[in-house]
Design a protein around this motif. Structure first.
Motif, mmCIF file in Angstrom:
data_model
loop_
_atom_site.group_PDB
_atom_site.id
_atom_site.type_symbol
_atom_site.label_atom_id
_atom_site.label_comp_id
_atom_site.label_asym_id
_atom_site.label_seq_id
_atom_site.Cartn_x
_atom_site.Cartn_y
_atom_site.Cartn_z
ATOM 1 N N ILE A 5 0.846 -1.188 0.000
ATOM 2 C CA ILE A 5 0.000 0.000 0.000
ATOM 3 C C ILE A 5 0.873 1.225 0.000
ATOM 4 N N SER A 6 0.322 2.333 -0.435
ATOM 5 C CA SER A 6 1.075 3.573 -0.515
ATOM 6 C C SER A 6 0.840 4.407 0.728
ATOM 7 N N ILE A 7 1.770 5.298 1.018
ATOM 8 C CA ILE A 7 1.629 6.183 2.159
ATOM 9 C C ILE A 7 0.376 7.021 1.985
ATOM 10 N N GLY A 8 -0.440 7.071 3.036
ATOM 11 C CA GLY A 8 -1.671 7.840 2.967
ATOM 12 C C GLY A 8 -2.885 6.946 2.829
ATOM 13 N N GLU A 9 -2.708 5.707 2.363
ATOM 14 C CA GLU A 9 -3.820 4.773 2.266
ATOM 15 C C GLU A 9 -4.058 4.137 3.614
ATOM 16 N N SER A 10 -5.290 3.741 3.874
ATOM 17 C CA SER A 10 -5.588 3.026 5.105
ATOM 18 C C SER A 10 -5.997 1.613 4.756
ATOM 19 N N ALA A 11 -5.721 0.704 5.665
ATOM 20 C CA ALA A 11 -6.094 -0.686 5.444
ATOM 21 C C ALA A 11 -6.244 -1.382 6.771
ATOM 22 N N GLY A 12 -7.220 -2.267 6.848
ATOM 23 C CA GLY A 12 -7.410 -3.065 8.039
ATOM 24 C C GLY A 12 -6.528 -4.287 7.988
ATOM 25 N N ASP A 53 -3.660 -9.294 3.980
ATOM 26 C CA ASP A 53 -3.404 -10.725 4.160
ATOM 27 C C ASP A 53 -3.416 -11.157 5.615
ATOM 28 N N GLY A 54 -3.872 -10.316 6.515
ATOM 29 C CA GLY A 54 -3.920 -10.673 7.924
ATOM 30 C C GLY A 54 -2.551 -10.900 8.533
ATOM 31 N N ASP A 55 -1.516 -10.489 7.842
ATOM 32 C CA ASP A 55 -0.149 -10.708 8.315
ATOM 33 C C ASP A 55 0.250 -9.531 9.187
ATOM 34 N N ARG A 56 0.598 -9.809 10.439
ATOM 35 C CA ARG A 56 0.914 -8.719 11.341
ATOM 36 C C ARG A 56 2.099 -7.907 10.858
ATOM 37 N N ALA A 57 3.088 -8.577 10.249
ATOM 38 C CA ALA A 57 4.254 -7.848 9.766
ATOM 39 C C ALA A 57 3.855 -6.856 8.688
ATOM 40 N N ASN A 58 2.952 -7.289 7.793
ATOM 41 C CA ASN A 58 2.525 -6.405 6.717
ATOM 42 C C ASN A 58 1.615 -5.287 7.202
ATOM 43 N N ILE A 68 3.685 -0.039 6.345
ATOM 44 C CA ILE A 68 3.670 1.368 6.010
ATOM 45 C C ILE A 68 4.757 2.126 6.766
ATOM 46 N N LEU A 69 5.105 1.645 7.968
ATOM 47 C CA LEU A 69 6.194 2.273 8.714
ATOM 48 C C LEU A 69 7.514 2.119 7.975
ATOM 49 N N ASP A 70 7.743 0.921 7.414
ATOM 50 C CA ASP A 70 8.965 0.700 6.640
ATOM 51 C C ASP A 70 9.020 1.650 5.445
ATOM 52 N N LEU A 129 7.525 4.558 5.169
ATOM 53 C CA LEU A 129 7.717 5.925 5.652
ATOM 54 C C LEU A 129 9.162 6.164 6.063
ATOM 55 N N ILE A 130 9.746 5.209 6.784
ATOM 56 C CA ILE A 130 11.148 5.326 7.186
ATOM 57 C C ILE A 130 12.051 5.365 5.964
ATOM 58 N N ASP A 131 11.738 4.543 4.969
ATOM 59 C CA ASP A 131 12.516 4.522 3.727
ATOM 60 C C ASP A 131 12.456 5.881 3.040
ATOM 61 N N THR A 132 11.259 6.473 2.989
ATOM 62 C CA THR A 132 11.102 7.783 2.357
ATOM 63 C C THR A 132 11.893 8.849 3.108
ATOM 64 N N ILE A 133 11.843 8.814 4.434
ATOM 65 C CA ILE A 133 12.589 9.783 5.238
ATOM 66 C C ILE A 133 14.087 9.616 5.021
ATOM 67 N N ASP A 134 14.551 8.360 4.951
ATOM 68 C CA ASP A 134 15.969 8.101 4.679
ATOM 69 C C ASP A 134 16.384 8.705 3.334
#
Length: 240
Positions: free
Chosen positions: A121-128, A133-138, A142-144, A146-151
């Motif tokens: 998903i892209s930054i700014g989108e929301s998803a449950g 895929d119900g995967d907690r890591a996924n 979005i944090l990854d 965002l951090i990548d963009t800031i880097d």
């Protein structure tokens, strides 16, 4: 040196004596580049703490960032289960790509195989949770992003970007914004409209991540601190 020789002997070099090395940002886990190493470049990498590679075109060793200053400080080296690929985690100074991009992998394929939509998903989108895929890591992928963009903003400083503006203004400006956003979260927390709290919390998290980058603290260090706290069992409160 014997210890180095022992693990190098487990590697499977190709007929040219080379092995591919995936270079990854140790903090953001962004894949920066792919290069090739031979035994000599591996030894120099381990000895100097900076990445050394073998140039297949020039047929010589080269030290990443020796001329540009965009050096890579090695944090860890691993090899895969087959022993035919290296993973080198580094602290990247400046940009990794010769084009001036932070990562060599900036050309993103927007269509998934078979015409399916990509899972990311892209930054700014929301998803449950069920939408990813119900995967907690996924869920928190979005944090990854965002951090990548800031880097990337920190390294490339594109003109007109708000994150570039914050980094150019420096620590005091970033601290001021963190304080302002924290105040906004407090105010929003008292309101009936919870959507405002959600929005303000997002702003606070973003500015906090910018602050961590400015102070060269990887987000993984924050996660490690939380994990350490979570692992400590509750102790009786002995305070009077």
């Amino acid at each position: 040196m014997n210890q180095l020789t022992d693990w190098v002997e487990r590697l499977k070099f190709d007929e040219r004596g080379l092995i591919p090395a995936v270079i990854q940002d140790a903090a953001s886990h962004t894949v920066l580049m792919l290069a090739y190493m031979n035994r000599e470049s591996i030894e120099k990498t381990m000895e100097t703490g900076q990445t050394w590679f073998w140039s297949r075109s020039r047929r010589e060793l080269w030290n990443k960032g020796a001329t540009s200053g965009h050096v890579q400080a090695v944090k860890s080296v691993s090899y895969d289960c087959d022993g035919d690929t290296l993973l080198v985690e580094v602290e990247q100074t400046g940009n990794a790509c010769h084009t001036g991009a932070y990562s060599c992998f900036y050309e993103r394929v927007t269509e998934a195989p078979g015409g399916r939509q990509p899972d990311s998903i892209s930054i700014g989108e929301s998803a449950g949770t069920d939408e990813i895929d119900g995967d907690r890591a996924n869920r928190y992928g979005i944090l990854d992003e965002l951090i990548d963009t800031i880097d990337k903003r920190f390294a490339e400083r594109p003109e007109g970007a708000y994150t570039t503006y914050l980094f150019e203004k420096g620590l005091d400006k970033i601290l001021k914004k963190v304080g302002e956003e924290a105040t906004e979260v407090i105010i929003a927390g008292k309101n009936e409209d919870l959507s405002e709290l959600t929005s303000e919390a997002g702003d606070l998290i973003y500015h906090l991540l910018v602050l961590l980058k400015q102070r060269d603290i990887p987000f993984s260090a924050v996660l490690a601190e939380l994990e350490a706290r979570h692992g400590v069992k509750d102790q009786p409160n002995k305070s009077k």
